[in-house]
Design a protein around this motif. Structure first.
Motif, PDB file in Angstrom:
ATOM      1  N   GLU A 105     -23.258  17.144 -24.322  1.00 43.44           N
ATOM      2  CA  GLU A 105     -24.302  16.789 -23.361  1.00 43.44           C
ATOM      3  C   GLU A 105     -25.203  17.963 -23.019  1.00 43.44           C
ATOM      4  OE1 GLU A 105     -21.342  17.495 -22.710  1.00 43.44           O
ATOM      5  OE2 GLU A 105     -21.206  18.603 -20.842  1.00 43.44           O
ATOM      6  N   ARG A 106     -24.758  19.163 -23.370  1.00 45.17           N
ATOM      7  CA  ARG A 106     -25.566  20.349 -23.064  1.00 45.17           C
ATOM      8  C   ARG A 106     -25.642  21.251 -24.291  1.00 45.17           C
ATOM      9  NH1 ARG A 106     -22.521  21.067 -17.403  1.00 45.17           N
ATOM     10  NH2 ARG A 106     -21.374  19.368 -18.379  1.00 45.17           N
ATOM     11  N   VAL A 165     -11.160  13.932 -22.917  1.00 44.86           N
ATOM     12  CA  VAL A 165     -10.432  14.356 -21.716  1.00 44.86           C
ATOM     13  C   VAL A 165     -11.379  14.683 -20.565  1.00 44.86           C
ATOM     14  CG1 VAL A 165      -8.599  15.360 -23.148  1.00 44.86           C
ATOM     15  CG2 VAL A 165     -10.386  16.838 -22.227  1.00 44.86           C
ATOM     16  N   ASN A 166     -10.922  14.380 -19.376  1.00 44.23           N
ATOM     17  CA  ASN A 166     -11.566  14.828 -18.152  1.00 44.23           C
ATOM     18  C   ASN A 166     -11.176  16.278 -17.874  1.00 44.23           C
ATOM     19  OD1 ASN A 166     -12.489  12.209 -17.687  1.00 44.23           O
ATOM     20  ND2 ASN A 166     -10.674  11.679 -16.475  1.00 44.23           N
ATOM     21  N   GLN A 167     -11.974  16.943 -17.069  1.00 40.06           N
ATOM     22  CA  GLN A 167     -11.500  18.202 -16.503  1.00 40.06           C
ATOM     23  C   GLN A 167     -10.193  17.904 -15.758  1.00 40.06           C
ATOM     24  OE1 GLN A 167     -13.792  19.935 -13.291  1.00 40.06           O
ATOM     25  NE2 GLN A 167     -13.394  22.003 -14.017  1.00 40.06           N
ATOM     26  N   GLY A 168      -9.157  18.638 -16.070  1.00 42.27           N
ATOM     27  CA  GLY A 168      -7.893  18.451 -15.364  1.00 42.27           C
ATOM     28  C   GLY A 168      -6.888  17.552 -16.063  1.00 42.27           C
ATOM     29  N   ASN A 174     -20.541   4.057  -6.920  1.00 41.96           N
ATOM     30  CA  ASN A 174     -20.806   5.092  -5.916  1.00 41.96           C
ATOM     31  C   ASN A 174     -22.152   5.781  -6.148  1.00 41.96           C
ATOM     32  OD1 ASN A 174     -20.118   6.502  -8.159  1.00 41.96           O
ATOM     33  ND2 ASN A 174     -18.802   7.982  -7.117  1.00 41.96           N
ATOM     34  N   ASN A 177     -15.545   6.986 -20.608  1.00 41.24           N
ATOM     35  CA  ASN A 177     -14.748   7.500 -19.496  1.00 41.24           C
ATOM     36  C   ASN A 177     -13.763   6.490 -18.941  1.00 41.24           C
ATOM     37  OD1 ASN A 177     -15.992  10.146 -19.332  1.00 41.24           O
ATOM     38  ND2 ASN A 177     -17.840   9.031 -18.764  1.00 41.24           N
ATOM     39  N   GLU A 230     -15.362  16.988 -13.770  1.00 37.11           N
ATOM     40  CA  GLU A 230     -16.305  16.402 -14.719  1.00 37.11           C
ATOM     41  C   GLU A 230     -15.521  15.546 -15.689  1.00 37.11           C
ATOM     42  OE1 GLU A 230     -18.353  19.711 -16.505  1.00 37.11           O
ATOM     43  OE2 GLU A 230     -16.666  20.256 -17.751  1.00 37.11           O
ATOM     44  N   VAL A 231     -16.175  14.512 -16.190  1.00 37.36           N
ATOM     45  CA  VAL A 231     -15.490  13.578 -17.069  1.00 37.36           C
ATOM     46  C   VAL A 231     -15.742  13.943 -18.523  1.00 37.36           C
ATOM     47  CG1 VAL A 231     -15.246  11.700 -15.424  1.00 37.36           C
ATOM     48  CG2 VAL A 231     -17.394  11.957 -16.697  1.00 37.36           C
ATOM     49  N   ALA A 232     -15.212  13.108 -19.410  1.00 36.53           N
ATOM     50  CA  ALA A 232     -15.160  13.465 -20.832  1.00 36.53           C
ATOM     51  C   ALA A 232     -16.537  13.691 -21.442  1.00 36.53           C
ATOM     52  CB  ALA A 232     -14.409  12.382 -21.606  1.00 36.53           C
ATOM     53  N   ASN A 233     -17.538  12.939 -21.016  1.00 34.35           N
ATOM     54  CA  ASN A 233     -18.869  13.145 -21.587  1.00 34.35           C
ATOM     55  C   ASN A 233     -19.683  14.134 -20.760  1.00 34.35           C
ATOM     56  OD1 ASN A 233     -19.311  11.540 -19.404  1.00 34.35           O
ATOM     57  ND2 ASN A 233     -20.751  10.160 -20.409  1.00 34.35           N
ATOM     58  N   GLY A 234     -19.000  14.918 -19.931  1.00 34.09           N
ATOM     59  CA  GLY A 234     -19.640  16.027 -19.260  1.00 34.09           C
ATOM     60  C   GLY A 234     -20.348  15.681 -17.967  1.00 34.09           C
ATOM     61  N   LEU A 235     -20.403  14.397 -17.605  1.00 36.42           N
ATOM     62  CA  LEU A 235     -21.061  14.057 -16.342  1.00 36.42           C
ATOM     63  C   LEU A 235     -20.234  14.611 -15.187  1.00 36.42           C
ATOM     64  CD1 LEU A 235     -22.261  10.380 -17.010  1.00 36.42           C
ATOM     65  CD2 LEU A 235     -23.511  12.526 -17.305  1.00 36.42           C
ATOM     66  N   THR A 279     -19.356  13.984  -8.420  1.00 33.72           N
ATOM     67  CA  THR A 279     -19.858  14.552  -7.170  1.00 33.72           C
ATOM     68  C   THR A 279     -19.498  13.654  -5.994  1.00 33.72           C
ATOM     69  OG1 THR A 279     -22.004  13.471  -7.296  1.00 33.72           O
ATOM     70  CG2 THR A 279     -21.803  15.598  -8.383  1.00 33.72           C
ATOM     71  N   PRO A 286     -14.540   9.966  -6.752  1.00 35.14           N
ATOM     72  CA  PRO A 286     -15.528   9.423  -7.701  1.00 35.14           C
ATOM     73  C   PRO A 286     -14.908   8.830  -8.963  1.00 35.14           C
ATOM     74  CG  PRO A 286     -15.685  11.837  -7.564  1.00 35.14           C
ATOM     75  CD  PRO A 286     -14.675  11.407  -6.538  1.00 35.14           C
ATOM     76  N   ILE A 287     -13.653   9.126  -9.267  1.00 32.10           N
ATOM     77  CA  ILE A 287     -13.011   8.427 -10.386  1.00 32.10           C
ATOM     78  C   ILE A 287     -12.476   7.085  -9.915  1.00 32.10           C
ATOM     79  CG2 ILE A 287     -11.081   8.439 -12.019  1.00 32.10           C
ATOM     80  CD1 ILE A 287     -11.426  11.363 -12.419  1.00 32.10           C
ATOM     81  N   ASN A 324     -14.775   4.018  -9.440  1.00 36.40           N
ATOM     82  CA  ASN A 324     -15.463   3.411 -10.577  1.00 36.40           C
ATOM     83  C   ASN A 324     -14.518   2.932 -11.665  1.00 36.40           C
ATOM     84  OD1 ASN A 324     -18.204   3.839  -9.654  1.00 36.40           O
ATOM     85  ND2 ASN A 324     -17.727   6.019  -9.848  1.00 36.40           N
ATOM     86  N   GLN A 325     -13.254   2.828 -11.354  1.00 40.68           N
ATOM     87  CA  GLN A 325     -12.263   2.414 -12.349  1.00 40.68           C
ATOM     88  C   GLN A 325     -12.038   0.913 -12.246  1.00 40.68           C
ATOM     89  OE1 GLN A 325     -10.871   4.368 -14.617  1.00 40.68           O
ATOM     90  NE2 GLN A 325      -9.349   2.994 -15.454  1.00 40.68           N
ATOM     91  N   ASN A 376      -4.720  19.877 -12.190  1.00 41.20           N
ATOM     92  CA  ASN A 376      -5.008  18.584 -12.800  1.00 41.20           C
ATOM     93  C   ASN A 376      -6.140  17.880 -12.045  1.00 41.20           C
ATOM     94  OD1 ASN A 376      -3.965  16.960 -10.668  1.00 41.20           O
ATOM     95  ND2 ASN A 376      -1.896  17.162 -11.486  1.00 41.20           N
ATOM     96  N   THR A 377      -6.590  16.787 -12.601  1.00 42.42           N
ATOM     97  CA  THR A 377      -7.804  16.120 -12.126  1.00 42.42           C
ATOM     98  C   THR A 377      -7.712  15.730 -10.651  1.00 42.42           C
ATOM     99  OG1 THR A 377      -8.016  15.217 -14.365  1.00 42.42           O
ATOM    100  CG2 THR A 377      -9.397  14.228 -12.650  1.00 42.42           C
ATOM    101  N   ARG A 412      -7.564  18.703  -8.156  1.00 42.97           N
ATOM    102  CA  ARG A 412      -8.856  19.348  -7.924  1.00 42.97           C
ATOM    103  C   ARG A 412      -9.691  18.548  -6.905  1.00 42.97           C
ATOM    104  NH1 ARG A 412     -10.102  20.375 -12.716  1.00 42.97           N
ATOM    105  NH2 ARG A 412      -9.836  22.634 -12.705  1.00 42.97           N
TER     106      ARG A 412
END
Lengths: 373, 373, 373, 373
Positions: free
Chosen positions: A329-330, A357-360, B19, B84, C16-21, C24, C80-81, C84-85, C153-154, C157
Motif C-alpha cells: 500500500e506504500r 497478518v495484522n500488526q500483532g 465505524n 482483512n 494496522e491490518v493486513a493491507n496496511g490500513l 484508528t 476498530p477490529i 467491523n467483524q 499482540n493485536t 496493543r
C-alpha cells in the motif's frame, strides 16, 4: 496374520446440538494382562488438528497384532463440534464458536481435593494411595457429570467426559498439531527422562501449573499430591505421566508420517512396560529442550503479507532473517519489503498458517535458551 | 541503475465500514508512450489469494526499469474487506461474510448496451468503434457509481470501482490463486493463441458467457460486440483480452515464485507489444488445455479425513488413487481407510485446503479431455 | 444556544491490518476547570455492543452545553477490529476472530508494581501518593507501548492504548451491553454507594480480583494499593471508581434510551462533582443487588429451540417457567415441548440472543440472593 | 381427546460430516383418505429461521385431531448443517459456510425435461399427464441421488432429498423468516387467489423464473408444462401450488404466534380441500401486494450505526424518516446523525438484523407500487 488383542468400541454421547442430533465420540479399547500401566490417547480436540486420528489408526493397526500388559484406550475425533465447524475451507475448531473459549482449556481441576486427600490419606501405603486418589478424581468428575445438566456448558461437558476416561489411565497422551509446525512435545519437568523415548526433536518443559489443558488436568493432581505428601515428609512419586504431543501441521493427513509417529509412541509405551515382547526403540536423534518461560511468541510488528523463511526446526542465529513482510500500500513512500529477525539464537518451532497478518498477529513461536536433553 | 518509467500512486475509496473508516485501494500507474495497448492488473480480490500482491511487487520492480509503449495500471489489495476478514487463522475472503456472495461475481454487464451500440454504430470505422464503445462501457459504470448510493451494495461498489479502471485498458489480468493448486489460466477461447505466451502449463478455455467475474466483465462486451457486428457482416475483432491468472495456492507469499510469474506476465505483455526493447520470452513448456465443460469437480463421496495423493499438475490415469479417506468412527465395522479414484484420465489442478471434509465437499478439480495447445 | 465547553478530537492509531490500513479510534476531550475529578468513558469494545456509541453521542450533545469541573474524555468505537467483524448479519466482535480471546480480557495489571510502590511511597502525603501512583501506572503502559512491537499482540496493543487514556482519569466507565439484556451495572464493592446515582435497577457487586477487564484494570491497582497501605496502618482511600455499564441489548441503537442513559451517567458525574451547576439527579427507583458469586449462569440442559419466557428484569419465583424448549426431532417418542425452571428465586438479567441452542449453551444469567441497595 | 389421524416418523439421512456422524432429518407423515390434494411443508432450511419448526409443532398438535382428505408431510429442521452452524451467538445458516452458496438456491430444475415431456405426452388426459409428470420429476431426482456420489455437493444432496419429498405433493409450503421482518408471502402470480386464504398481510407476486429456491423448484416445472401445452393449444392448469411463507423474524421461537400461523396455513389447506370438516377460515384483513420487480432493496448509503425507525408492515410516505445513522468518528466535522428516507411511498417489510452496517449493507426491503389484493 493372527490378531492377538481384540479391540472393542463404545460410542459415548457428550452432548446434543440444536436439532437434537447427539454428539458422539468413538472410544476404542484394548485389554492388557494387567501387569503394566494403562494408557489413554486422544486426538482432534482442536478441530483442525486431524493428524492424531491417523496416528490412532496406525496405532490400532499395530496394537491389534501385539500382546499388552496394560489396557489402552484410544479416542479419535474427541471433539464432535470442533471437528465439524467449517468457516470457508478451514476447520474453525480451536475454540467454541459461540464463546471463543479454547476447547483445550475447559478441563477440571480442584486443588482443594488434593490438599484434603493428602491430609486424610497420608497413612495409606503407596498402592492404596494411588487407587484411592485415582478413584477420588474419577468420582469428582462423575459428580459433575451426574449433577444438574444446567450447570455444565457445552465444552465442559465434552471435556469432563474425556477426562473421566483419562483419569482411569496411568499414561495420558493428547495428540495435537501446531498451525504450520515442526513436531514437538509438551513434557512436565518431572517426566523429562521419558521425553527421550519419543522420536521428537523438540521438547518443551512445562511446570506443574494448571491452565485447563488435558495434559495438565492429568498430571497436576498427581504432581501436587506428591508435593503435598512431600511436605509431610512422605515420599510419593508422581504416578501419572501426561504429554501433549504436537504432530506437525494442522489440516493435513499424512499416513506415512502417522506410522512414524505411531512408532514413536510405541517406543515410549514399550519403555513404560505397556507392551509384551515389543521391539520398539527410540531413534538416535538429538533432542533439544527449552523451558516454557523461554518459549517465545513473536508477534507481527507491522501488518502485511508475510513470506516465512525460517525453516521449522531450524536453528536460527540472532539477526538472521525469519520473514519478509510485503507492504504494497506504500510501495512508493516507504520500503515495501521489510525483513524481520530475532535478537537471540532460537529454534523456529511453528508459524502462523496464513501469509496475511495484522500488526500483532502471532507470527512464530521459538525455543530460546535451548539445551540438549 | 536509472529508473526509466516513473510510477504514480492514487488511493481510491471504495466504501466505508461501520465505524466510518474508509476502504481504500492503492492504484499504481506507469505511463507508456501511447504506441501500445494499455494494461490493467489487479490482485487479491479474494482475501486469501495473496500471491498476486507479490507478483505486482515483482512487476513494479521490473517495470520501473523498462520503457513502456502502453500504460500499465496495477492494483494490489483489490478487496479491502476480503483482505482483512479473518476466521481463525485463515482469511475468509472468498465471499461477503454477510451475504455469502462471491466477491468475484459482482461485476456489471449490460448486454442491452452492446446490442444497442452495435445497432447505432455499425457505420463507424474500427478506431472510432473501439473508442466509443470503451467510453460507453466506462460511462455505464460511472452512471451507477454516481447514482443514488442506496442502490449499490457493498461488493458491487467495490467491483464497479475496479471495473471502471479495467474498462480503460486493452488487456486485463485478474490475479487469483486456487486453494491448494497448480498454476492455471482461464482463457477465453478467442484468445487461445495468447495463452502460449504465459509460462503456465494448464489452460482452461472458457466461453463468452457472463457469470459476474472480472475477466468476463472485461471481455464479454467486446466479444458480444464482435458477434453483433458480425451478424451485420461487419468484421470487428475482439479488441480486449482478459485472463484470470491462477498463481498457485492461497494463504502463501513466495517472492521467488512471484518473480517467475512476473516474468511470465512480462512475456505475454511483450508479445502484445506493451514493452519497449524487452527480452521477455515464454518458456518452452508443453501447455495442456481443456474446455470449461470438461473441468471436472470431484466431490467427497463420503465424509472423513482425506490424504490427498494426486500430485497437482500430475497426469492421473483412470483407476489410480487420488485420495485416501480415513474414517475412524467405524474402524471395527467397516473398512476404515478407503481409496478414491477417477473413471477417466485427468490432470489434477487443485484440491481442497483441509483434510477434514463433509460428504459433498469439493475435493478436487480436474482437467479432463485434455489436449495440447 | 451557546456552547459552553469546547470539544476537541484526536484520532489515535492502535494497529494496522493486513493491507496496511491503520486502525484508528476517535478520542473526544472536554476540558474542566480542574476543580473536579477527571472522567474517561469508552464504548463498543465488543463489536456488537453498539448502544454505548449512542450514549456518548447524547453525552456530547449535553456536555457541550455545560461547564465542567473535571476533564472528560469520551471514546466511541473503542475496538476498530471488533466493530467491523461481520459473520452473517451479526457482528462477531466479542473475541479476536483469530484466537478466540475476549477483547475485554486483555488489559494489563502488574501487582508487583503496586506492592513495590506501597513499600517505597508510604511516607508520601495523599496527594503525592495519588499523583505518583497515577504516573507509575501510565509509565508502565507507556513502557509496553514503546517497547519492541513484536512483543505485543493485536488485542493487547488496542487495550494498552485505551488503558493509557483510562489511567489518566479518576472515574472510568466502560459501556457495554448484554446479548438480550436488561440494564445492569458492574460495581466494585467499595463503590456500592455510588451505584445509587445511576438509573440502573440491577447492580452486580464485584470483588477486587483482576480478570483482564477495563473496569478491573482501572480500580484494582488502587484498591490493592489501599489494601497494601492499610497493612502498613496507613489509611488511603481507593482513589478511582470504575464501572462496567451494561446498557441493554446488543446490535441495537435506540437514541431515546441513549438519552436516558446519558442522563443516568450525568446524574452520577454530578454526584461526583464533575459538573458545574448541573441539575442531574438519580431517579427514585429500587435498586437490586447481588454479589458476583451469586450471579448464576443457567446452561441449556438439552439442545433445542428455545422460547424465552422469563421477563428481563423480572423477579422469578422458584419453579416458575423460564423457557420452553421445543424438540421436533422426537415429536412422537418423547415430550416435544419441555419447560425449564429454577430451583430458587431470581431476577432474570439477560438471555442468549438466539432461539437455537446446543446442550450447554448459556441460556440465561440470573441475580440470586438478591438484596435491595 | 381421541386422536383421529395417526402420525408416523421416518428419519432420512442426507449426508455425513467429517467425523462420520450422519446428517438426519425427521419426516412426519399423516395419511388422508385420498380424496384431497397432498401437502408438503418444510421449515428451517436457513439455520437461523427457526420459527417454522414451531409452526410445524402447532400444525401437528391440530392435525392429529382432524381427519384428512390429502396426505400431509411435515419436515422440521430441514437443514441439519445450517441448524447447527454457530458464529458467536448467532446461527450462520443462510449459506454453506465453506462456499457461501445460499442453501435455498440449490434445488434442481431441468427445463429440457419439461419441453420433452410436453412434446411426448400431449395426447394424455389430464390425470395421466399429472401422474406421469409427477413421476418424471421424482425419477429425475432419484437418478441424481442414485448416481455417483462424487457428483453431488453437500447442499445439493440435502436439497435433492427434500425436493424428492416435495415433488410427491400438490401443495408445497417452505417456511422461512426474514431477518427482522413482518410476515409476508412469496406467491406465484398464477396462484394469487390462494394468497387470500393465508392470514398474511403482505404478498409478493413472483414470476415463473427458476432461481434455485424450493418454491420455484416445485411450481416452475408445472407452470412451464402448462405453458408448453398451451403453445400446443392444450389447456392444462398448473397442478401444483407452492409458496414461501415468511413468518417474521429469525432467531426467535414464539409458540403463540406459531399457533396463529398454523391456523393461517390450515385456513389455506381447508380452502384447498385437504381437511375434513375443518372450520378454519381466513381472517378478514386487507392484503397488500407488489410484484417482485417492485420489491425494493435499500442499501446503506453510508456506513454507521443505524436506528431503524420505519415500523415493519407500516406504510411509509416518501420523505418520511426510515432510519437514523449515527457516525461518531466525525462528530465535530460533519453532521453526526443523518436521517434516511425514501423517494416514494412504500411498505417496510424487513430490515437488517444489526445496527452496525457498512456502506452498501442491505438496510431494508420495501414493497413499492403496492396494490390491494
Amino acid at each position: 496374520m493372527s490378531i492377538t488383542t481384540p479391540i472393542s468400541q463404545e460410542n459415548i454421547i457428550v452432548g446434543e446440538v440444536a436439532n437434537g442430533l447427539p454428539l458422539t465420540i468413538p472410544v476404542y479399547r484394548l485389554k492388557g494382562d494387567g501387569s503394566g500401566p494403562s494408557v489413554y490417547i486422544q486426538a482432534n480436540m482442536h478441530g483442525a488438528e486431524v493428524q492424531g486420528n491417523a496416528v490412532i489408526f496406525q496405532l490400532l493397526e499395530q496394537l491389534k497384532q501385539l500382546n499388552l500388559k496394560g489396557d489402552i484406550t484410544l479416542v479419535p475425533y474427541a471433539n464432535p463440534i470442533g471437528c465439524n465447524q467449517k468457516s470457508g475451507e478451514f476447520t474453525l475448531g480451536r475454540f467454541d464458536p459461540i464463546t471463543g473459549t479454547n476447547w483445550n482449556r475447559m478441563y477440571h481441576y480442584n486443588s482443594d481435593l488434593v490438599t484434603q486427600f493428602a491430609k486424610d490419606h497420608s497413612q495409606y501405603d503407596d498402592a492404596a494411595l494411588k487407587n484411592n486418589f485415582k478413584q477420588a478424581l474419577i468420582d469428582e468428575i462423575d459428580t459433575k457429570l451426574n449433577g444438574p445438566a444446567y450447570l455444565l456448558n457445552t465444552g465442559k461437558r465434552i471435556a469432563l467426559n474425556l477426562q473421566k476416561l483419562a483419569h482411569q489411565a496411568d499414561i495420558v497422551l493428547d495428540l495435537h498439531t501446531g498451525p504450520i509446525s515442526s513436531k514437538h512435545l509438551y513434557c512436565p519437568t518431572y517426566a523429562t527422562e521419558s521425553a527421550s523415548y519419543f522420536n521428537i526433536e523438540h521438547v518443551l518443559l512445562i511446570p506443574s501449573d494448571f491452565d485447563g489443558a488435558m495434559d495438565e488436568a492429568s498430571f497436576c493432581p498427581w504432581w501436587h499430591l506428591s508435593d503435598a505428601l512431600g511436605a509431610q515428609d512422605r515420599d510419593f512419586n508422581v504416578q501419572v505421566e501426561a504429554f501433549t504431543v504436537e504432530l506437525g501441521s494442522q489440516e493435513k493427513i499424512d499416513l506415512t508420517e502417522a506410522l512414524n509417529d505411531a512408532n514413536s509412541i510405541l517406543s515410549y509405551l514399550n519403555h513404560k512396560n505397556v507392551l509384551v515382547d515389543a521391539r520398539h526403540k527410540p531413534s538416535n536423534i538429538t533432542r533439544y529442550a527449552c523451558h516454557l518461560d523461554d518459549y517465545f511468541a513473536y508477534y507481527a510488528p507491522i501488518g502485511g503479507m508475510v513470506e516465512y523463511v525460517a525453516p521449522l526446526g531450524g536453528h536460527i542465529k540472532a539477526g538472521e532473517p525469519i520473514a519478509h513482510v510485503l507492504r504494497m500500500e506504500r510501495y512508493l513512500s516507504e520500503q515495501p519489503l521489510q525483513t524481520l529477525s530475532l535478537d537471540c539464537d532460537a529454534i523456529a518451532i511453528l508459524h502462523f498458517a496464513s501469509a496475511s497478518v495484522n500488526q500483532g498477529t502471532e507470527l512464530y513461536k521459538f525455543f530460546t535458551n535451548v539445551f540438549e536433553l
